[in-house]
Design an enzyme around this catalytic site. Structure first.
Site, short mmCIF file in Angstrom:
data_model
loop_
_atom_site.label_atom_id
_atom_site.label_comp_id
_atom_site.label_asym_id
_atom_site.label_seq_id
_atom_site.Cartn_x
_atom_site.Cartn_y
_atom_site.Cartn_z
N VAL A 134 -65.65 -18.95 75.04
CA VAL A 134 -64.82 -18.97 73.84
C VAL A 134 -65.26 -17.84 72.91
CG1 VAL A 134 -63.96 -20.37 71.93
CG2 VAL A 134 -64.65 -21.47 74.07
N LYS A 180 -59.96 -18.71 74.47
CA LYS A 180 -60.71 -19.39 75.52
C LYS A 180 -60.37 -18.72 76.85
CE LYS A 180 -61.95 -23.45 74.95
NZ LYS A 180 -62.20 -24.90 74.75
N ASP A 236 -60.26 -35.80 79.03
CA ASP A 236 -61.64 -35.35 78.80
C ASP A 236 -62.02 -35.53 77.32
OD1 ASP A 236 -64.13 -34.41 79.49
OD2 ASP A 236 -63.61 -32.31 79.28
#
Length: 719
Positions: free
Chosen positions: A27, A42, A136
């Site tokens: 990042v 990213k 996630d």
């Protein structure tokens, strides 16, 4: 591949610095030169970029996530392929991840944790409504901005990664994955709910529930091991919030909340009533194996004695793990029949039909024996009334009571008014009785955790090893708060509002002009005392009354020339101007201003502002050039030029990052054709790092370049 500061992507995004690295991506902080705003980029790591199938899925999911727009979700601006680079351009959030915040604080205050959980749940709920599952959710993917806003990141990336094998790159995620994800099964919105439950667990317990030496050990724990209630690690967690966490983290998806909106609803209830019993558990199917009943157990069943393990001595006022979990298995007053299966139902399901018939026959025999004993006792008591002396009557009554209290019975002691842990021990010492909490109520006379009532009541003869249902005090419902002790008069409005809300009060803010109290600070408040949940009115100063008010413009990001025009347009004047280096604001543009944008101030007020001198490196040098020429307008007009007029301007043109930048050196002037136009400038400051440029004479009416001169810039140290 590591991107170096100064690298340009798509001739638009300038890499400023690397700010993070994960299992899948790196990042970077970057500056979008097209929109002049900072962004986060990213970039997919090389090992994933070489997998065309994964890249395709990554792009598809990221593009789907890009359509999400919610205050609690990090916005995705663009999804880009550039050669071997695959990256996402997204909103840059200046702040700290929830993971680092937990590490810093150890564990969060309960109200703070609930507030964070509500914000996260709202963002996830918005994604679920668009058919997007995160897969996630973990503290590392939750960012707390400097202004306190909570945002969820990595939508799309997580879904793309879900097809990858669980490996070392998933170490950070395996502590939060649902059992169905751990076994590689189908995951839906309830998988995100499980991961949010683990995240809430870590916020208040300061640790995750399952830990191990490797990812496989942790994944198996999600599948097989019971979860330890978080109150084992933090006694200050209220029952209501703990029950929300335990429902979110049920092993089977059907036992969890069905939607994220249900989670949000219960979290809001937990803010108002932390110890409330509002969590509704889904009906559970008993899938346990059949248990063979041995002879000792059969004798106990025939005698009516319940088999119970010794209840553990409670912590935190008696709210131990058994109490909290058994509340989910016991039917509460007012519940619909069949909503929760009781232990008796479970036991009945396991009894063999032959044993059941034997027990029925045994029950009939026992009933007959009890009737015979009662007849004999009644006869003895009746005879005493007819002929016995008072002393004989008392003696016989004692004998009768002793006959009634067999080795399977006990007289109920009084536990009303006792602290929960003391009451529980007293019950255990009296025939192995154990306590179950049926409700929590407010009580103005008893401290929090004391017993309000019991069932059976004192003196009742009951079975040994049986349950005693109690109502526990939550203490007084409303505690009176002396607001003078908070020192509100010395606070600004925002700090005072935070202090009041932290004391459980609601706040209404009113603005009022004041010649004595500085703008933004508290003038007064009412009432002087308030109870938890009541409203307090704060009166905040807006400064002296304005005679000629004007609205302050937002000049941040503008060039100094444009900023001065904006100030003049509304009647404000230039104040103190200072310079400062900036990695995000281009040289010559405004970094910050002294007056708050969109606020009201008096006309003629001076505005101070800070101008960017460029990056730290740019601040050391400036590139200068000079020119001393003159141009005869007769060259373009010819004979009779004295009666012809032209409007001209002089400008500087330079190639910067592959594009021409034009800056005006002299504003439009009107001249006759017989005049000489001076083209003389001593210190022309050019773009940083650019050594060439062109000075152009331009016909304003047509836009044509009449003449041009090439000039060279040299770096000069800043004084």
């Amino acid at each position: 591949m590591i991107l170096r500061p100064g690298t340009f992507l798509q001739d638009r995004y300038e890499i400023l610095d690397q700010i993070g690295s994960g299992g899948m991506s790196d990042v970077y902080k970057a500056l979008c030169h097209k929109l002049n705003r900072p962004v986060a980029i990213k970039v997919l790591k090389e090992e994933f970029s070489s997998d065309s199938g994964f890249v395709s899925k990554f792009k598809m999911e990221a593009q789907a996530a890009a359509r999400l727009s919610h205050p609690n979700i990090v916005n995705i601006y663009d999804v880009v392929d550039e050669g071997n680079l695959h990256y996402i351009v997204m909103e840059l959030i200046e702040g700290i991840t929830l993971k680092n915040y937990i590490i810093k604080k150890g564990c969060l205050d309960v109200k703070e944790a609930i507030g964070v959980a509500i914000s996260v749940a709202q963002g996830i709920a918005a994604a679920h409504e668009q058919g997007i599952i995160h897969r996630d959710i973990k503290p590392q993917n939750i960012i707390i901005a400097r202004d306190g806003k909570v945002k969820v990141a990595d939508f799309g990336i997580a879904r793309a990664a879900s097809s990858q094998t669980l490996s070392a790159t998933a170490v950070g995620s395996v502590h939060y994955i649902s059992p169905e994800q751990a076994r590689g099964g189908y995951s839906d919105v309830r998988s995100d709910i499980y991961s949010l439950g683990i995240t809430m667990y870590e916020m208040v317990a300061g640790r995750v529930p399952f830990q191990g030496d490797n990812t496989v050990t942790v994944a198996l724990a999600h599948l097989e091991d019971p979860i330890t209630p978080p109150s084992y690690y933090n006694e200050g967690i209220p029952v209501g919030f703990e029950n929300i966490i335990l429902k979110c983290t049920e092993k089977k998806p059907e036992y969890r909340y069905g939607t994220m909106h249900e989670v949000i609803s219960d979290l809001r209830k937990a803010l108002v009533n932390p110890d409330g019993d509002f969590v509704q558990y889904n009906s559970q199917v008993d899938d346990s194996q059949t248990v063979i009943i041995g002879k000792p157990e059969l004798e106990q069943i025939r005698s009516g004695r319940k088999i119970q393990a010794d209840p553990a001595v409670s912590r935190n006022g008696g709210r131990n793990q058994e109490q909290r979990q058994e509340r989910r298995m016991e039917k509460k007053p007012g519940q619909q029949p069949g909503s929760i299966r009781t232990r008796k139902q479970d036991t009945d399901d396991d009894i063999n039909p032959k044993i059941e018939r034997l027990l029925t026959a045994a029950g009939v025999v026992v009933a007959i024996l009890i009737v015979v004993v009662l007849i004999i006792v009644f006869s003895k008591v009746s005879g005493l009334f007819r002929s016995g002396s008072p002393k004989e009557t008392e003696s016989t009554a004692e004998i009768s009571t002793e006959e009634t209290l067999s080795d399977k019975k006990v007289k109920m002691p009084s536990i009303v008014g006792l602290a929960t842990d003391i009451a529980e021990q007293k019950l255990k010492d009296n025939g192995g009785l154990y306590m179950k909490v049926s409700d929590y109520v407010f009580d103005d006379t008893l401290d929090k955790g004391d017993i309000v009532s019991q069932d059976p009541v004192e003196g009742t003869v009951t079975d040994k090893y049986s349950a005693v249902y109690v109502v526990v005090s939550k203490g007084p419902e409303h505690v009176t708060i002396d607001l003078a002790k908070l020192g509100l008069e010395k606070m600004d409005g925002a700090s005072a509002k935070t202090a009041l809300e932290g004391s459980g009060l609601t706040v209404t803010v009113e603005q009022k002009n004041s010649d004595t109290v500085a703008a933004g600070y508290v003038i007064s408040y009412s009432p002087a005392e308030a109870k938890e949940g009541e409203n307090v009115t704060l009166v905040v100063s807006s400064g002296p009354a304005l005679v000629n008010p004007v609205t302050v413009p937002n000049i941040a990001g503008q060039t100094e020339e444009i900023a001065l025009e904006m100030l003049a347009d509304v009647g404000l004047v230039q104040g103190t101007v200072t310079e400062a280096a900036s990695e995000t604001v281009v040289r010559g543009s405004i970094i910050s201003q002294s007056l708050t944008a969109n606020s009201q101030v008096e006309a003629g007020t001076a505005m101070n502002y800070v101008v960017s001198s460029g990056t730290v490196q740019q601040a050391k040098y400036k590139y200068l050039a000079s020119i001393d020429k003159s141009y005869s307008l007769q060259n373009i007009i010819g004979p009779g030029s004295g009666s012809t007029q032209l409007t001209l301007k002089i400008q500087l043109r330079q190639p910067v990052n592959g594009k021409d930048e034009v800056r005006e050196l002299m504003g439009p002037v009107t001249m006759t054709g017989d005049q000489m136009l001076p083209v003389s400038f001593k210190n022309i400051e050019g773009a940083y790092g650019v050594t060439s440029g062109t000075v152009e004479i331009v016909n304003v009416e047509t836009g044509d370049v009449i003449n041009s001169y090439s000039i060279t810039f040299i770096p000069v140290p800043q004084s």
